[in-house]
Write a protein that holds these residues in place. Structure first.
Motif, PDB file in Angstrom:
ATOM      1  N   ASP A  56    -148.724  60.206 -45.142  1.00 43.70           N
ATOM      2  CA  ASP A  56    -148.273  61.600 -45.014  1.00 43.70           C
ATOM      3  C   ASP A  56    -147.675  61.867 -43.644  1.00 43.70           C
ATOM      4  OD1 ASP A  56    -149.090  62.079 -47.573  1.00 43.70           O
ATOM      5  OD2 ASP A  56    -150.992  63.026 -47.016  1.00 43.70           O
ATOM      6  N   ALA A  57    -148.344  61.366 -42.594  1.00 46.66           N
ATOM      7  CA  ALA A  57    -147.828  61.590 -41.240  1.00 46.66           C
ATOM      8  C   ALA A  57    -146.473  60.912 -41.054  1.00 46.66           C
ATOM      9  CB  ALA A  57    -148.831  61.066 -40.212  1.00 46.66           C
ATOM     10  N   ALA A  58    -146.345  59.678 -41.563  1.00 48.09           N
ATOM     11  CA  ALA A  58    -145.070  58.971 -41.439  1.00 48.09           C
ATOM     12  C   ALA A  58    -143.975  59.671 -42.237  1.00 48.09           C
ATOM     13  CB  ALA A  58    -145.233  57.524 -41.910  1.00 48.09           C
ATOM     14  N   HIS A  59    -144.329  60.161 -43.431  1.00 50.02           N
ATOM     15  CA  HIS A  59    -143.322  60.856 -44.245  1.00 50.02           C
ATOM     16  C   HIS A  59    -142.830  62.112 -43.536  1.00 50.02           C
ATOM     17  CE1 HIS A  59    -141.577  63.132 -47.610  1.00 50.02           C
ATOM     18  NE2 HIS A  59    -141.394  61.959 -48.178  1.00 50.02           N
ATOM     19  N   ARG A  60    -143.752  62.879 -42.942  1.00 51.30           N
ATOM     20  CA  ARG A  60    -143.327  64.074 -42.210  1.00 51.30           C
ATOM     21  C   ARG A  60    -142.454  63.700 -41.023  1.00 51.30           C
ATOM     22  NH1 ARG A  60    -148.768  65.497 -43.110  1.00 51.30           N
ATOM     23  NH2 ARG A  60    -149.275  64.898 -40.960  1.00 51.30           N
ATOM     24  N   HIS A  61    -142.827  62.622 -40.318  1.00 47.35           N
ATOM     25  CA  HIS A  61    -142.046  62.204 -39.147  1.00 47.35           C
ATOM     26  C   HIS A  61    -140.629  61.804 -39.546  1.00 47.35           C
ATOM     27  CE1 HIS A  61    -140.876  60.119 -35.484  1.00 47.35           C
ATOM     28  NE2 HIS A  61    -140.610  59.051 -36.225  1.00 47.35           N
ATOM     29  N   TYR A  62    -140.509  60.963 -40.535  1.00 48.09           N
ATOM     30  CA  TYR A  62    -139.185  60.478 -40.926  1.00 48.09           C
ATOM     31  C   TYR A  62    -138.372  61.566 -41.632  1.00 48.09           C
ATOM     32  CZ  TYR A  62    -140.641  55.814 -39.588  1.00 48.09           C
ATOM     33  OH  TYR A  62    -141.068  54.712 -38.872  1.00 48.09           O
ATOM     34  N   ARG A  63    -139.065  62.489 -42.331  1.00 49.36           N
ATOM     35  CA  ARG A  63    -138.349  63.613 -42.919  1.00 49.36           C
ATOM     36  C   ARG A  63    -137.758  64.480 -41.813  1.00 49.36           C
ATOM     37  NH1 ARG A  63    -135.321  64.496 -46.806  1.00 49.36           N
ATOM     38  NH2 ARG A  63    -134.043  65.144 -45.058  1.00 49.36           N
ATOM     39  N   GLY A  64    -138.519  64.733 -40.742  1.00 51.70           N
ATOM     40  CA  GLY A  64    -137.998  65.477 -39.611  1.00 51.70           C
ATOM     41  C   GLY A  64    -136.858  64.742 -38.927  1.00 51.70           C
TER      42      GLY A  64
END
Length: 210
Positions: free
Chosen positions: A63-71
């Protein structure tokens, strides 16, 4: 019939009564030491901890990686532009025109394009084979007018997030194995020290016998 020799029946197969190699520390036997039972409890506790923590760590990391790469992708979409560029040279031809490999292949070629400041610039872009000088292609440029990669797509975001989730899961599993290895080594050293102490007390009495 005369001459026949009777044979004793084979001994019963007791392999089913033998404890599993991973479970012998849980069964009562005269050779089991308190440290063996402690090691069994450590193994059980670590196994349960890993089973609970590994999925949680994988989910949190994913989840943290997905939010980071989405940003990151959203930032790239705001700061990058898809602009037309003109080929300065011909693109090499693929050895097998029309083949699936030819459709997937890209070759580096110098292109001319207009930067965000309005100035004409040149750079190297990966384009499909068989194009001639003067053809127009589209390239991605950043805020400085440098040719760059396109913004991250949904598939790339998912694959990178999944990669971090897998790494987190493996980290928890390896940490559990390392903890069990360290605990087992400490118990082994404790056992060796206990054996030395017991032998030091027993050896004088043992050596008196002829």
């Amino acid at each position: 019939m005369a001459g026949d020799t009777s044979h004793a029946p084979p001994p019963p197969d007791r392999r089913g009564d033998r404890p599993h190699p991973l479970l012998w520390r849980w069964r009562r036997n005269p050779l089991r030491r308190p440290s063996d039972r402690l090691q069994a409890w450590i193994a059980l506790g670590l196994a349960l901890a890993v089973l609970v923590a590994a999925p949680l760590a994988a989910s949190a990391a994913g989840d943290a990686a997905h939010r980071h790469y989405r940003g990151t992708a959203e930032h790239q979409e705001r700061t990058r532009a898809h602009v037309p560029a003109v080929l300065v040279h011909d693109t090499p031809r693929h050895p097998e025109p029309g083949s699936p490999e030819a459709r997937e292949s890209r070759y580096p070629v110098t292109v001319r394009f207009t930067g965000p400041d309005g100035e004409t610039r040149t750079g190297t872009a990966e384009v499909e084979p068989g194009l001639t000088a003067g053809n127009t292609v589209h390239v991605w440029t950043d805020a400085r007018g440098t040719i760059t990669e396109p913004p991250l797509g949904a598939g790339e975001i998912r694959s990178r997030a999944m990669g971090w989730a897998i790494l987190a899961l493996l980290a928890v599993v390896l940490s559990g194995l390392a903890a069990y290895g360290i605990g087992g080594r400490m118990l082994h050293r404790r056992n060796l020290a206990g054996w030395d102490t017991d032998w030091a007390a027993t050896e004088p009495r043992w050596s008196r016998f002829p």
